[in-house]
Design an enzyme around this catalytic site. Structure first.
Site, short mmCIF file in Angstrom:
data_model
loop_
_atom_site.label_atom_id
_atom_site.label_comp_id
_atom_site.label_asym_id
_atom_site.label_seq_id
_atom_site.Cartn_x
_atom_site.Cartn_y
_atom_site.Cartn_z
CG HIS A 63 -1.85 -1.27 1.14
ND1 HIS A 63 -2.87 -1.40 0.22
CD2 HIS A 63 -1.84 -2.42 1.84
CE1 HIS A 63 -3.48 -2.57 0.38
NE2 HIS A 63 -2.86 -3.22 1.36
CB THR A 99 -10.49 -1.07 3.21
OG1 THR A 99 -9.65 -2.09 3.73
CG2 THR A 99 -11.92 -1.30 3.64
CE1 TYR A 130 -8.81 -4.78 0.75
CE2 TYR A 130 -10.73 -4.96 2.15
CZ TYR A 130 -9.38 -5.10 1.96
OH TYR A 130 -8.61 -5.54 3.00
CG HIS A 224 -4.44 -11.24 2.84
ND1 HIS A 224 -3.25 -10.57 2.85
CD2 HIS A 224 -5.37 -10.32 2.43
CE1 HIS A 224 -3.44 -9.31 2.46
NE2 HIS A 224 -4.72 -9.14 2.18
CG ASP A 285 -1.17 -6.35 3.48
OD1 ASP A 285 -1.45 -5.37 2.74
OD2 ASP A 285 -2.00 -6.87 4.24
CB SER A 289 -3.88 -0.41 9.58
OG SER A 289 -5.09 -1.01 9.16
#
Ligand code: ZN
Length: 387
Positions: A63, A99, A130, A224, A285, A289
């Site tokens: 990101h 997201t 997403y 993931h 990733d 967060s």
């Protein structure tokens, strides 16, 4: 031009001590005896006699312009810095949104990728985020892929997650079809980077598209896949049937306690279960967060995923007995192949001059060279961004 003298190079199971000559952003030659050129003026020399030369690392899911935001505005994560990537050995990065496709834009993603490219590493992006219908630059994924060089595919598209757009089979199928045709028209590989959540449907949408349409499985890079034991079992089955599987290396101790399979363990178990080693990928990733918990298990803050987790997972896999060459392929040749980046991920004449030199005994990163330029020297960043 730069010569790496007498470094160990891993080549198809063989360890050879050779010299590597870099020039014009490419690997020009790899052979013994090249160091006779090292006396020529203007040639930089690195003594590789205590070092192993690895291809520069490829991180397919970062990101780069920040992510997060799932706990309100104050939880939006910061942009990545060049040196976060280079000190971790990453010389090729693929940026994506997550997201948040509202306060984060593809325009911002593009600009950040452009900055990283200008600062000295290779950068690419994924369109969309997403949700389906996806946000795009030009009105469609297909047009984005054909008209924009930096766009390698779509992602991260969320399925089986409470944060997804709850895409239907038809929506997901159409998205995959756009990438398929976009890949053909642009001459790219075309990657569909799918975020898997904790939902019980797991990979059902991907399996349905693979089983019921003509779209080749190689376009899918589900990520993931190590987030819980059930999904990890799906990863083994998917890998054994020819699909790529991507394990996330950034984690917190609480996730592991809750059942996440650490990336190094995931690799080891996949190999033992018969998943071909060339199907296993890691991504960091980074800048996603991550919650922080205290000893009582109470949430007390947030942190971000880090690119350094990528190579740390490789080192832990080696400690488990996975050969270094196999372990490192999860962050070099394998992601390069999925992404269709034929010029990175391997050390060979003609390839990009992206090299990570690690210490032979400790495997610590000592030098990082990106596009022929020394970015990290003796473990310290020597090229920094403007700020
Ligand atoms: Zn994700």
């Amino acid at each position: 031009m730069l010569i790496i003298r007498s470094a160990e190079v891993l080549c198809e199971g063989d360890v050879r001590e050779i010299d590597v000559l870099l020039g014009g952003g490419r690997i020009l030659a790899m052979a013994a005896g090249l160091d006779s050129a090292s006396g020529l003026p203007g040639i930089q020399v690195i003594d590789g006699s205590q070092l192993i030369a690895l291809p520069g690392f490829v991180d397919s899911h970062v990101h780069i312009c920040g992510g997060g935001g799932e706990g309100g505005f104050s939880t939006r994560t910061p942009e990545i810095k060049l040196t976060d990537l280079t000190t971790a050995g990453v010389t090729t990065v693929v940026g994506c949104l997550g997201t948040d496709g509202v306060t984060r834009s593809l325009d911002g993603l593009y600009a950040k990728a452009g900055a990283l490219q200008a600062e000295g590493i290779n950068s690419y992006i994924l369109t969309g985020n997403y949700r389906i219908p996806p946000i795009t630059f030009t009105g469609s994924i297909l047009r984005d892929m054909v008209l924009m060089d930096k766009v390698l595919g779509v992602g991260e598209v969320a399925i089986s997650d409470h944060r997804s757009s709850q895409p239907t089979y038809e929506e997901f199928c159409r998205l995959a079809a756009d990438v398929r045709v976009g890949a053909m028209l642009s001459g790219k590989s075309g990657v569909i980077n799918v975020h898997l959540g904790d939902g019980v449907r797991m990979m059902a949408l991907i399996e349905a598209v693979v089983n019921e349409t003509e779209i080749p499985v190689r376009h899918f890079l589900p990520t993931h896949m190590n987030r819980n034991p059930e999904l990890f079992e799906k990863a083994i089955a998917f890998g054994r049937s020819g699909g790529y599987v991507d394990f996330t290396t950034s984690t917190v101790p609480q996730f592991i306690e809750d059942g996440e399979v650490a990336a190094d363990e995931a690799m080891d178990r996949c190999l033992k279960a018969g998943v071909p080693s060339d199907r296993i990928c890691f991504s960091s990733d980074a800048q996603g967060s991550l919650p922080l918990y205290d000893k009582a298990g109470e949430l007390h803050g947030m942190t971000v995923g880090k690119p350094s987790s990528l190579y740390e997972a490789v080192r832990r896999a080696v400690e488990r007995g996975v050969p270094l060459e196999t372990a490192v392929s999860a962050i070099t040749s394998n992601p390069a192949r999925v992404l269709g980046l034929g010029h990175v991920g391997r050390l060979a004449p003609g390839m990009a001059a992206d090299v990570v030199l690690v210490h032979r005994d400790t495997l610590e990163i000592v030098y990082v060279i990106a596009r022929g330029q020394v970015m990290v020297c003796e473990g310290e960043p020597v090229v920094k961004d403007a700020f």
